[in-house]
Write a protein that holds these residues in place. Sequence first.
Motif, PDB file in Angstrom:
ATOM      1  N   ALA A 113       0.780  -1.235   0.000  1.00  0.00           N
ATOM      2  CA  ALA A 113       0.000   0.000   0.000  1.00  0.00           C
ATOM      3  C   ALA A 113       0.819   1.296   0.000  1.00  0.00           C
TER       4      ALA A 113
ATOM      5  N   HIS B  71      -1.568   7.516  -0.867  1.00  0.00           N
ATOM      6  CA  HIS B  71      -2.666   6.739  -0.278  1.00  0.00           C
ATOM      7  C   HIS B  71      -2.506   6.493   1.228  1.00  0.00           C
TER       8      HIS B  71
ATOM      9  N   LYS C 162      -5.719   6.766   3.872  1.00  0.00           N
ATOM     10  CA  LYS C 162      -6.545   5.621   4.242  1.00  0.00           C
ATOM     11  C   LYS C 162      -5.726   4.464   4.788  1.00  0.00           C
ATOM     12  N   TYR C 163      -4.532   4.263   4.234  1.00  0.00           N
ATOM     13  CA  TYR C 163      -3.799   3.024   4.525  1.00  0.00           C
ATOM     14  C   TYR C 163      -2.617   3.188   5.462  1.00  0.00           C
TER      15      TYR C 163
ATOM     16  N   THR D 237     -11.944   7.827  -9.341  1.00  0.00           N
ATOM     17  CA  THR D 237     -11.039   8.973  -9.192  1.00  0.00           C
ATOM     18  C   THR D 237     -11.611  10.181  -9.916  1.00  0.00           C
TER      19      THR D 237
ATOM     20  N   ALA E  89      -9.241   7.110  -0.330  1.00  0.00           N
ATOM     21  CA  ALA E  89      -7.910   6.505  -0.385  1.00  0.00           C
ATOM     22  C   ALA E  89      -6.854   7.581  -0.501  1.00  0.00           C
ATOM     23  N   ALA E  90      -7.186   8.681  -1.192  1.00  0.00           N
ATOM     24  CA  ALA E  90      -6.221   9.764  -1.371  1.00  0.00           C
ATOM     25  C   ALA E  90      -6.953  11.065  -1.669  1.00  0.00           C
TER      26      ALA E  90
ATOM     27  N   GLU F 120      -9.530  10.148  -4.682  1.00  0.00           N
ATOM     28  CA  GLU F 120      -9.721   8.755  -5.092  1.00  0.00           C
ATOM     29  C   GLU F 120     -10.337   7.953  -3.955  1.00  0.00           C
TER      30      GLU F 120
ATOM     31  N   ASP G 156     -11.593   3.850  -2.966  1.00  0.00           N
ATOM     32  CA  ASP G 156     -11.495   2.455  -3.375  1.00  0.00           C
ATOM     33  C   ASP G 156     -12.163   1.563  -2.341  1.00  0.00           C
TER      34      ASP G 156
ATOM     35  N   TRP H 116      -2.629  10.342 -12.051  1.00  0.00           N
ATOM     36  CA  TRP H 116      -1.585   9.991 -11.090  1.00  0.00           C
ATOM     37  C   TRP H 116      -0.183  10.151 -11.671  1.00  0.00           C
TER      38      TRP H 116
ATOM     39  N   HIS I 267      -0.105  16.127   0.089  1.00  0.00           N
ATOM     40  CA  HIS I 267      -1.129  15.189   0.517  1.00  0.00           C
ATOM     41  C   HIS I 267      -2.145  15.966   1.354  1.00  0.00           C
TER      42      HIS I 267
END
Length: 481
Positions: free
Chosen positions: A130, A153, A156-157, A221, A247-248, A279, A281, A317, A369
């Motif tokens: 990830a 990302h 989220k991750y 996205t 996610a982003a 984005e 997911d 991206w 970000h």
Amino acid sequence: MALTDLRDKLVADLGRDGVIDDPAHLRTYECDALTGYRVVPALVVLPRDADDVATAVRACAEHGVPFVARGAGTGLSGGALPTADGVVISLQRLRRIIEVDPANRRAVVQPGVTNLDISKAAAAYGLYYAPDPSSQQVCTIGGNVAENSGGAHCLKYGFTANHVLAVDVVLPDGTQTRLGGDAPHQAGFDLLGAFVGSEGTLGVVTAVVVRLLHTPATVRTLAADFDSTETAGAAVTAVIAAGIVPAAIEMMDNLAIEAVNEAVDAGFDPDTAAVLIIELDGPADEVEERFAEVTAVCTAATRVTIARDAEQRARFWRGRKAAFAAVGRLSPNYFVQDGVVPRTRLGEALARIAAMADEAGLRVANVFHAGDGNLHPLVLYSEAAGEHERAEALSSGIAELCVELGGSLSGEHGIGTDKACSMPRMFSTDDLETMQRLRAAFDPAGLCNPGKIFPTPRLCGERPGPYRPHPLESAGVIERL
């Protein structure tokens, strides 16, 4: 004499092709991607495996010579800056994917493996890794562990620390050990947690056990244009306030968009003040419902472009991840900052940065970000025009502004050399002394990546060697190789 004896020992142990001492070749290792600071090391060693790394570290410890571990050299904080009387331990030969274990959703890799190659190796099993820094095609997992890298990302991750189960390391005395393990929870002190993000000051990574995730079932996205960075920042706050965790969420301002469109033809509107890339997911039904909510939140946008297919999504991206390199088209030199502010203060932070840039007479391109408030202002300057010191002061001022606004000096690039002198703005003397005690427990002699993270009179008084062009170079008579 110590360096001569050390070189002879390293040649004997690692072979002639495992040691670099030619002055011209040593220049290759004089800096990382923060090119404003350069120091040529005394030696570079090229170990082939963990035992070679241990041999090199042990030899440095025995001779009292400082050493710096280096991956691909893509770091942006001067974290791999050598010492003039020291050794660089390059891990580029340790680039083997040892194992992909789909049943347990993990992989074991050497530190020289690139971030993206982990996902490529796992893709056949419907898995991926990830964390995805913008430099993921070239940055290595060892460096990601050192800096606790994140990427687009991470909202989220999470960061590297959330995806590393164990690391094999060589401690500063040459001892080899493992921190962490296969079980999700380890008894005792969290030494793995201390090591990830320690910027190479506690030892050298020789293998990493990473967590793999299932590839998301659905990805949606969009790119939303706004008439100001403040309005875009308010949209970010609104998305998160609505209980949506994309996610982003990435932002670029107009100057960054100009560079990106020229470099990779990303298709962003050249006239917009700012663009958000958002984005989502996950399971199809959830993504579709949440995506409609995000689109509704972006009512202040002047245009919303929804990626119609995987190709257009990849184009978005490709533009975002090319941004740092693309800015080189606008300026011969630039500093990349890495501060963090609360999401609710994004607009205020961007307005203050713009005012500071105007006062300094310099341009700043903003790429960051947005979802977690991790700013990446790029301070553009010309070394030849004598703007280095002004740019350095502005860059440091932006980092310290983030602390003033309730944030942090760094979100993922690390403190390194670049922000060491700003650490007292964020931490008390007692805080810094406590951190130093932890470091000394691993490295009592202070040989492992010295001069990083913590302020020292040398760093804060002399700054270690920004490059100054020779007058003949400035006149165009000679050029630097």
